[in-house]
Design a protein around this motif. Structure first.
Motif, PDB file in Angstrom:
ATOM      1  N   VAL A  60     -42.178   1.541  40.312  1.00  0.00           N
ATOM      2  CA  VAL A  60     -40.938   1.388  41.063  1.00  0.00           C
ATOM      3  C   VAL A  60     -40.277   2.756  41.140  1.00  0.00           C
ATOM      4  CG1 VAL A  60     -38.696   0.240  41.137  1.00  0.00           C
ATOM      5  CG2 VAL A  60     -40.706  -1.009  40.303  1.00  0.00           C
ATOM      6  N   VAL A  68     -31.590  -0.019  37.680  1.00  0.00           N
ATOM      7  CA  VAL A  68     -32.605  -1.049  37.888  1.00  0.00           C
ATOM      8  C   VAL A  68     -32.447  -2.033  36.734  1.00  0.00           C
ATOM      9  CG1 VAL A  68     -35.063  -1.565  38.020  1.00  0.00           C
ATOM     10  CG2 VAL A  68     -34.174   0.557  39.018  1.00  0.00           C
ATOM     11  N   ILE A  77     -39.873  -7.760  42.920  1.00  0.00           N
ATOM     12  CA  ILE A  77     -41.129  -7.027  43.128  1.00  0.00           C
ATOM     13  C   ILE A  77     -42.369  -7.918  43.116  1.00  0.00           C
ATOM     14  CG2 ILE A  77     -40.129  -4.886  42.253  1.00  0.00           C
ATOM     15  CD1 ILE A  77     -41.679  -5.304  39.636  1.00  0.00           C
ATOM     16  N   ILE A 118     -43.655   0.293  44.721  1.00  0.00           N
ATOM     17  CA  ILE A 118     -42.386  -0.171  45.280  1.00  0.00           C
ATOM     18  C   ILE A 118     -41.486   1.045  45.472  1.00  0.00           C
ATOM     19  CG2 ILE A 118     -40.397  -1.697  44.966  1.00  0.00           C
ATOM     20  CD1 ILE A 118     -43.050  -3.253  44.906  1.00  0.00           C
ATOM     21  N   ASP A 120     -37.659   2.194  46.657  1.00  0.00           N
ATOM     22  CA  ASP A 120     -36.332   1.632  46.865  1.00  0.00           C
ATOM     23  C   ASP A 120     -35.810   1.988  48.253  1.00  0.00           C
ATOM     24  OD1 ASP A 120     -33.940   0.249  45.842  1.00  0.00           O
ATOM     25  OD2 ASP A 120     -33.020   2.215  46.079  1.00  0.00           O
ATOM     26  N   ILE A 163     -33.868  -2.426  45.571  1.00  0.00           N
ATOM     27  CA  ILE A 163     -34.088  -2.630  44.139  1.00  0.00           C
ATOM     28  C   ILE A 163     -32.869  -2.249  43.313  1.00  0.00           C
ATOM     29  CG2 ILE A 163     -35.429  -1.800  42.142  1.00  0.00           C
ATOM     30  CD1 ILE A 163     -37.063  -3.573  43.933  1.00  0.00           C
TER      31      ILE A 163
END
Length: 172
Positions: A60, A68, A77, A118, A120, A163
């Motif tokens: 991430v 987070v 996710i 992932i 953001d 996120i």
């Protein structure tokens, strides 16, 4: 054997992706890297290497000062359960990275597609994103579209999700 920064740069060059890289003393934390503000423009990253209870792994990547919430991020996710930080051994095995050098560019080493990437949504609002080029002794500036193109070329279709919020990571 993990790729070297020079092999990474050669791959980026093959893709026609232009980057700018600044070398510096090793940076291990976001706080360390903030000493470079003003010298390197663009969005600066914080990277979380996470795993769920079924040994699914996630990288991430958020803006450096983002929060987070590790208690709830799994719902965003696609993790099978709540997540925890992945062990350094798996970070090296899958992304070819040491703690402190974590970066989405490590996807070049994940030939088995073991890690879901992932990015953001807030970070992706920056035209230029700054990442470590497989080492924490340099920072590479890459255009956000080129980062996505690089990830796709490594077999990773990144998910761009909302996120984080501003502040620090919540790790309870």
């Amino acid at each position: 054997m993990p790729k070297t920064p020079n092999e990474l740069f050669a791959f980026l060059d093959q893709l026609g992706i232009k980057v700018k890289t600044v070398t510096h003393p090793p940076l291990f934390t976001v706080a360390d890297s903030q000493s470079l503000r003003g010298e390197i423009a663009g969005g600066h990253t914080k990277n979380l290497f996470l795993k769920d209870k079924k040994d699914n792994f996630f990288l991430v990547t958020v803006e450096e000062e983002s929060v987070v919430d590790l208690k709830t991020v799994h719902t965003l996710i696609g993790a099978a359960s709540r997540v925890s930080f992945g062990k350094p051994e798996k970070l090296m095995e899958y992304l070819g990275l040491l703690p402190g050098a974590v970066s989405a560019l490590g996807a070049i080493n994940d030939t088995g597609n073991k890690v879901k990437i992932i990015l953001d949504e807030h970070l992706m609002r920056h035209d230029i994103i700054n990442v470590h080029p497989l080492t924490n002794e340099a920072t590479t500036s890459i255009h956000r579209d080129d980062l996505v193109r690089f990830l796709s070329a490594t077999g990773h279709e990144p998910e761009i999700l909302a996120i984080a919020t501003s502040g620090e990571t919540v790790a309870e």
